[in-house]
Design a protein around this motif. Structure first.
Motif, PDB file in Angstrom:
ATOM      1  N   GLU A 189     -25.562  32.916 -70.371  1.00  0.00           N
ATOM      2  CA  GLU A 189     -26.163  33.752 -69.339  1.00  0.00           C
ATOM      3  C   GLU A 189     -27.250  33.011 -68.567  1.00  0.00           C
ATOM      4  O   GLU A 189     -27.333  33.111 -67.335  1.00  0.00           O
ATOM      5  N   THR A 190     -28.086  32.263 -69.277  1.00  0.00           N
ATOM      6  CA  THR A 190     -29.147  31.522 -68.601  1.00  0.00           C
ATOM      7  C   THR A 190     -28.566  30.478 -67.655  1.00  0.00           C
ATOM      8  O   THR A 190     -29.031  30.321 -66.516  1.00  0.00           O
ATOM      9  N   SER A 191     -27.552  29.768 -68.116  1.00  0.00           N
ATOM     10  CA  SER A 191     -26.941  28.754 -67.255  1.00  0.00           C
ATOM     11  C   SER A 191     -26.296  29.390 -66.034  1.00  0.00           C
ATOM     12  O   SER A 191     -26.363  28.825 -64.925  1.00  0.00           O
ATOM     13  N   ARG A 192     -25.688  30.561 -66.199  1.00  0.00           N
ATOM     14  CA  ARG A 192     -25.093  31.250 -65.054  1.00  0.00           C
ATOM     15  C   ARG A 192     -26.158  31.554 -64.001  1.00  0.00           C
ATOM     16  O   ARG A 192     -25.972  31.287 -62.807  1.00  0.00           O
ATOM     17  N   GLN A 193     -27.282  32.100 -64.447  1.00  0.00           N
ATOM     18  CA  GLN A 193     -28.345  32.470 -63.520  1.00  0.00           C
ATOM     19  C   GLN A 193     -28.945  31.236 -62.836  1.00  0.00           C
ATOM     20  O   GLN A 193     -29.146  31.217 -61.608  1.00  0.00           O
ATOM     21  N   VAL A 194     -29.235  30.212 -63.631  1.00  0.00           N
ATOM     22  CA  VAL A 194     -29.888  29.018 -63.088  1.00  0.00           C
ATOM     23  C   VAL A 194     -28.962  28.272 -62.119  1.00  0.00           C
ATOM     24  O   VAL A 194     -29.398  27.825 -61.051  1.00  0.00           O
ATOM     25  N   ILE A 195     -27.690  28.153 -62.476  1.00  0.00           N
ATOM     26  CA  ILE A 195     -26.739  27.466 -61.594  1.00  0.00           C
ATOM     27  C   ILE A 195     -26.583  28.219 -60.287  1.00  0.00           C
ATOM     28  O   ILE A 195     -26.538  27.614 -59.205  1.00  0.00           O
ATOM     29  N   ASP A 196     -26.538  29.549 -60.346  1.00  0.00           N
ATOM     30  CA  ASP A 196     -26.408  30.326 -59.110  1.00  0.00           C
ATOM     31  C   ASP A 196     -27.633  30.164 -58.216  1.00  0.00           C
ATOM     32  O   ASP A 196     -27.513  30.069 -56.984  1.00  0.00           O
ATOM     33  N   VAL A 197     -28.817  30.129 -58.819  1.00  0.00           N
ATOM     34  CA  VAL A 197     -30.034  29.904 -58.026  1.00  0.00           C
ATOM     35  C   VAL A 197     -30.001  28.513 -57.387  1.00  0.00           C
ATOM     36  O   VAL A 197     -30.361  28.335 -56.219  1.00  0.00           O
ATOM     37  N   TYR A 198     -29.547  27.533 -58.133  1.00  0.00           N
ATOM     38  CA  TYR A 198     -29.448  26.172 -57.608  1.00  0.00           C
ATOM     39  C   TYR A 198     -28.472  26.109 -56.432  1.00  0.00           C
ATOM     40  O   TYR A 198     -28.783  25.523 -55.384  1.00  0.00           O
ATOM     41  N   LEU A 199     -27.314  26.738 -56.593  1.00  0.00           N
ATOM     42  CA  LEU A 199     -26.316  26.723 -55.518  1.00  0.00           C
ATOM     43  C   LEU A 199     -26.828  27.434 -54.274  1.00  0.00           C
ATOM     44  O   LEU A 199     -26.610  26.975 -53.146  1.00  0.00           O
ATOM     45  N   THR A 200     -27.540  28.527 -54.476  1.00  0.00           N
ATOM     46  CA  THR A 200     -28.140  29.241 -53.346  1.00  0.00           C
ATOM     47  C   THR A 200     -29.168  28.359 -52.649  1.00  0.00           C
ATOM     48  O   THR A 200     -29.258  28.325 -51.416  1.00  0.00           O
ATOM     49  N   GLY A 201     -29.958  27.627 -53.443  1.00  0.00           N
ATOM     50  CA  GLY A 201     -30.951  26.724 -52.878  1.00  0.00           C
ATOM     51  C   GLY A 201     -30.336  25.603 -52.061  1.00  0.00           C
ATOM     52  O   GLY A 201     -30.961  25.106 -51.121  1.00  0.00           O
ATOM     53  N   LEU A 202     -29.109  25.222 -52.406  1.00  0.00           N
ATOM     54  CA  LEU A 202     -28.407  24.205 -51.620  1.00  0.00           C
ATOM     55  C   LEU A 202     -27.903  24.759 -50.292  1.00  0.00           C
ATOM     56  O   LEU A 202     -27.493  24.004 -49.415  1.00  0.00           O
ATOM     57  N   GLY A 203     -27.949  26.106 -50.179  1.00  0.00           N
ATOM     58  CA  GLY A 203     -27.523  26.740 -48.940  1.00  0.00           C
ATOM     59  C   GLY A 203     -26.187  27.447 -49.012  1.00  0.00           C
ATOM     60  O   GLY A 203     -25.716  28.011 -48.017  1.00  0.00           O
ATOM     61  N   PHE A 204     -25.547  27.439 -50.187  1.00  0.00           N
ATOM     62  CA  PHE A 204     -24.245  28.075 -50.310  1.00  0.00           C
ATOM     63  C   PHE A 204     -24.359  29.596 -50.378  1.00  0.00           C
ATOM     64  O   PHE A 204     -25.337  30.126 -50.930  1.00  0.00           O
ATOM     65  N   HIS A 205     -23.359  30.253 -49.841  1.00  0.00           N
ATOM     66  CA  HIS A 205     -23.259  31.705 -49.973  1.00  0.00           C
ATOM     67  C   HIS A 205     -22.403  32.007 -51.184  1.00  0.00           C
ATOM     68  O   HIS A 205     -21.289  31.487 -51.320  1.00  0.00           O
ATOM     69  N   LEU A 206     -22.922  32.835 -52.096  1.00  0.00           N
ATOM     70  CA  LEU A 206     -22.198  33.174 -53.320  1.00  0.00           C
ATOM     71  C   LEU A 206     -21.497  34.511 -53.171  1.00  0.00           C
ATOM     72  O   LEU A 206     -22.074  35.461 -52.653  1.00  0.00           O
ATOM     73  N   ASP A 207     -20.285  34.561 -53.639  1.00  0.00           N
ATOM     74  CA  ASP A 207     -19.516  35.802 -53.604  1.00  0.00           C
ATOM     75  C   ASP A 207     -20.043  36.726 -54.691  1.00  0.00           C
ATOM     76  O   ASP A 207     -19.926  36.427 -55.887  1.00  0.00           O
ATOM     77  N   PRO A 208     -20.655  37.872 -54.339  1.00  0.00           N
ATOM     78  CA  PRO A 208     -21.211  38.777 -55.350  1.00  0.00           C
ATOM     79  C   PRO A 208     -20.166  39.326 -56.300  1.00  0.00           C
ATOM     80  O   PRO A 208     -20.469  39.680 -57.441  1.00  0.00           O
ATOM     81  N   GLU A 209     -18.918  39.397 -55.859  1.00  0.00           N
ATOM     82  CA  GLU A 209     -17.855  39.910 -56.712  1.00  0.00           C
ATOM     83  C   GLU A 209     -17.492  38.934 -57.827  1.00  0.00           C
ATOM     84  O   GLU A 209     -16.843  39.309 -58.802  1.00  0.00           O
ATOM     85  N   ALA A 210     -17.952  37.681 -57.715  1.00  0.00           N
ATOM     86  CA  ALA A 210     -17.649  36.678 -58.734  1.00  0.00           C
ATOM     87  C   ALA A 210     -18.702  36.652 -59.823  1.00  0.00           C
ATOM     88  O   ALA A 210     -18.599  35.910 -60.782  1.00  0.00           O
ATOM     89  N   ASN A 211     -19.767  37.464 -59.697  1.00  0.00           N
ATOM     90  CA  ASN A 211     -20.836  37.484 -60.700  1.00  0.00           C
ATOM     91  C   ASN A 211     -20.377  38.154 -61.977  1.00  0.00           C
ATOM     92  O   ASN A 211     -19.495  38.979 -61.951  1.00  0.00           O
TER      93      ASN A 211
END
Length: 211
Positions: A189-211
């Motif tokens: 769970e921690t890695s999921r959260q941290v990786i998503d924050v990192y990807l967002t910081g790179l500028g990527f848009h994350l699909d909320p349905e994939a959470n």
């Protein structure tokens, strides 16, 4: 008879790898001899040399046996037709971290590889394998980031190579710290959260349905 002989040989190989896992974890790689492994497996030193060239070869075989499912999981994500490139990276990472967190053998070999091995002369082949696996991971992630940036029409502020190194550092750091104290955090769970924050910081848009 030939089939039985092959089955016996495979059983011996696995018993040696099982013994190596346990002894490497308990004693460290440098302080574990091939004689120790043979005794633990209930076989002879000669049996080790029938299956493995030396300790480094045995170590690498132990790692490959445990981590092959991770490599296969990432290949499935990479080659799948459905989903964007970024979704494949996220799903592949989640699958890998979940397996590490829940599979006892995988946890054991990662602990050995992270905290119980020294790259002394006899284990240079282990160092080379470590670098090869790391570099292959970086290439796959860099390619994934490049495709994802194209798909999202994103101009990244850092190179895809730097972004791949950053993700590797995050994942590697989380695993190492979790292995020191597995109760300190929920690795998956921690890695999921941290990786998503990192990807967002790179500028990527994350699909909320994939959470």
């Amino acid at each position: 008879m030939v089939r039985r002989t092959k089955e016996d040989a495979l059983a011996t190989r696995h018993s040696l790898l099982d013994a190596a896992e346990l002894l490497f974890q308990a004693q460290g790689v440098s302080h574990t001899s091939l004689n120790d492994i043979a005794r633990q497996a209930g076989t002879s030193r000669g049996a080790i040399y029938w299956h493995f060239k030396d300790k480094a070869d045995l170590f690498n075989a132990m790692m490959e046996r445990a981590t092959l499912p991770l490599e296969e999981a990432f290949q499935i994500r990479e080659n799948g037709k459905a989903g964007t490139s970024l979704a494949k990276i996220r799903e592949g990472m989640r699958d890998c971290m979940q397996r590490i967190a829940t599979d006892d053998r995988m946890r054991r070999v990662f602990e050995v590889a992270t905290h119980k091995v020294e790259y002394v002369d006899e284990l240079q082949a282990v160092r080379l394998r470590h670098l090869t696996v790391r570099n292959e991971f970086l290439v796959k992630i860099e390619q994934g980031f490049a495709l994802a940036a194209t798909e999202q029409e994103l101009k990244m502020q850092i190179s895809t190579a730097a972004a791949a190194h950053g993700l590797h550092a995050i994942v590697d750091g989380l695993i190492q710290n979790w292995l020191l104290d597995v109760d300190a955090l929920d690795l998956a769970e921690t890695s999921r959260q941290v990786i998503d924050v990192y990807l967002t910081g790179l500028g990527f848009h994350l699909d909320p349905e994939a959470n």
